[in-house]
Design an enzyme around this catalytic site. Structure first.
Site, short mmCIF file in Angstrom:
data_model
loop_
_atom_site.label_atom_id
_atom_site.label_comp_id
_atom_site.label_asym_id
_atom_site.label_seq_id
_atom_site.Cartn_x
_atom_site.Cartn_y
_atom_site.Cartn_z
N HIS A 273 0.83 -1.21 0.00
CA HIS A 273 0.00 0.00 0.00
C HIS A 273 0.87 1.26 0.00
CE1 HIS A 273 -3.77 -2.14 0.70
NE2 HIS A 273 -4.37 -0.98 0.47
N LYS B 147 -10.19 -7.48 7.98
CA LYS B 147 -10.88 -7.78 9.24
C LYS B 147 -10.60 -6.66 10.22
CE LYS B 147 -7.24 -10.58 11.42
NZ LYS B 147 -6.98 -10.17 12.80
S1 SF4 Z 1 -6.94 -16.23 13.45
FE1 SF4 Z 1 -5.29 -15.53 14.78
S2 SF4 Z 1 -3.45 -15.81 13.60
FE2 SF4 Z 1 -5.16 -15.87 12.17
S3 SF4 Z 1 -5.43 -13.76 11.44
FE3 SF4 Z 1 -6.74 -14.00 13.23
S4 SF4 Z 1 -5.48 -13.29 14.95
FE4 SF4 Z 1 -4.10 -13.68 13.25
#
Ligand code: SF4
Lengths: 283, 185
Positions: free
Chosen positions: B38, B103
């Site tokens: 980015h 996320k």
């Molecule tokens: S599940 Fe755990 S290791 Fe995987 S992206 Fe989410 S925080 Fe990171």
């Protein structure tokens, strides 16, 4: 004095890393199934359903559960009556780590702190591992391993309170840390809380608390009660799976408490995402 | 909460119908980029130079996959935490990009940019890397191979499951969801 061959340790560590990368531990799988049943939000329910499906695919097809395959963290209890033949225990664990991450097609995530250059070609593939040693009675080596992802590590925090903060102060602090974290650490999470000791003792205890099986209760009834209270308060935050809103933000809270200085009350909160890849072997 | 199936590149017509909480199955070409990529892409935009791909209608996936097993196009490929891209995303949206997949929460600036430029922030299930990786049918590094997992990849997805988190009207699923389920004492 019992002797263990260097290569035996390397192979054992390699195998546990590969296994952990693709097979979600049963305690976590069961806890997620229970969470899916209990969750009130349909959006969060669907997220947890995807997580269980993901775990099934990963296990059946031997694919990494998550693309963040973590830094390799070990707690190693070395019996006083055992020695490694052919090299240092630390080197054997690091070699096993490198082999496990390479052979398992796991991601190398270690880098230099400022240049951010990946260390795979200089130090080694996903090396160095983070290793905490302890010396214990006996002629065995006990190795606890977890793959610790960045998302949940990034929201973890520690602080030394004045003793007057007491239980309420600690509960509020834990709530604040989890509330600020929101969906970033990939809930449903497990929360490790280290209480007491010195600053670093609290931090290491909070990490080690995450290795405890999810089905177990704290042997100390006072701590077990405090864990329950924290769990309820965290789930009342409404964060839900992946922060989408819901009633199951955390699967469990695990406390490890230690005696501390009369002047201080250290607390550390280490967060573990739902991809709780941890395992344990004895050689 | 509705379910849509959309094919990239996305248009304003596509994005404006979506509401926070909707499920979308994405199809077509999307591009991967994390922090390092980015910062390079935004530098190119600011210098008025050509980008390694066409931003118009593009969807950017914040991901650093695991190495592929032999015969697979890509390894496990779930989203990384998005706030690290907050300072770059408004520029990307302003210059034609229409969607982001990641996320975790975004800054007010990103939410405002979604409103201003008809952009959508999609959430994918973090940690569902094996499941999401399977919906990626081809992958090709098109820029910055030296960044390893952080290189820019052009990937083709089929029915890639995402949820609308921030829509073009300024709604935020994380906030809405949390308010709904928060128990105040
Ligand atoms: S599940 Fe755990 S290791 Fe995987 S992206 Fe989410 S925080 Fe990171």
């Amino acid at each position: 004095m019992r002797e263990i061959e260097f290569d035996v340790v390397v192979k054992a560590v390699r195998d546990m890393i590969m296994h952990c990368g693709t097979d979600l531990p049963q305690d976590t799988y069961d806890a997620l199934e229970q969470a899916m049943e209990d969750e009130k939000s349909p959006v969060s329910k669907e997220v947890i359903r995807q997580l269980l499906e993901n775990a099934n695919i990963a296990k059946d097809e031997k694919r990494p559960l998550c693309q963040d395959t973590g830094l390799a963290v070990f707690f190693v209890n070395v019996g006083e009556e055992v020695r490694i033949n052919g090299g240092l225990l630390r080197d054997a664990i690091n070699q096993g780590t490198e082999q496990g991450y390479t052979d398992g097609f796991l991601r190398a995530s270690t880098c230099e702190p400022f240049s951010r250059l990946n260390l795979k070609d200089t130090v080694g593939y996903n090396l160095p591992a983070i290793i905490h040693f302890d010396i214990v009675k006996g002629d065995k080596i006990d190795i606890e391993y977890a793959a610790k992802g960045g998302g949940s590590e990034n929201v973890s925090r520690a602080r030394v309170f004045p003793p007057a903060a007491g239980k309420d102060g600690i509960v509020n602090y834990v709530k604040e840390v989890i509330s600020d974290a929101g969906g970033n650490p990939c809930p449903p999470i497990t929360v490790g809380v280290g209480i007491g000791g010195t600053f670093e003792k609290a931090v290491i205890s909070s990490k080690h608390a995450l290795f405890r099986d999810l089905e177990t209760t704290n042997p100390d009834p006072e701590m077990a009660e405090l864990e329950e209270r924290m769990l309820t308060e965290i789930n009342n935050l409404g964060i839900g799976a992946m922060g989408m809103g819901g009633t199951k933000t955390a699967l469990a809270v695990h406390i490890e408490a230690n005696p501390c200085h009369i002047a201080s009350l250290p607390v550390s909160v280490n967060v573990q995402c739902h991809s709780s890849r941890h395992t344990h072997i004895t050689i | 909460m509705a379910t849509y199936s959309l094919t990239t590149p996305l248009t304003s017509e596509d994005t404006k119908q979506l509401k926070a909480g909707d499920t979308v199955l994405l199809n077509g070409t999307i591009f991967t980029a994390r922090d390092a990529a980015h910062s390079r892409l935004v530098a190119l935009i600011e210098e008025g130079k050509e980008l390694p791909f066409d931003l118009e209608g593009s969807v950017i996936y914040f991901v650093g996959p695991t190495p592929p097993k032999p015969g697979d196009p890509i390894g496990s490929a779930g989203p990384t935490t998005s706030y690290r891209m907050d300072s770059f995303s408004p520029t990307m949206l302003k210059n034609g990009s229409k969607g982001m997949i990641g996320k975790g929460g975004r800054s007010q600036e990103v939410k405002d940019a979604c409103v201003a430029y008809d952009g959508i922030y999609f959430g994918a299930t973090g940690g569902a890397g094996a499941l999401l990786g399977k919906q990626i049918k081809s992958a090709e590094v098109i820029a910055y191979p030296e960044l390893g997992p952080e290189a820019v990849r052009k990937i083709t997805v089929e029915d890639f499951p995402v949820t609308v988190v921030n829509d073009t009207e300024g709604n935020d699923l994380y906030q809405m969801g949390r308010e709904q389920y928060e128990v105040k004492n």
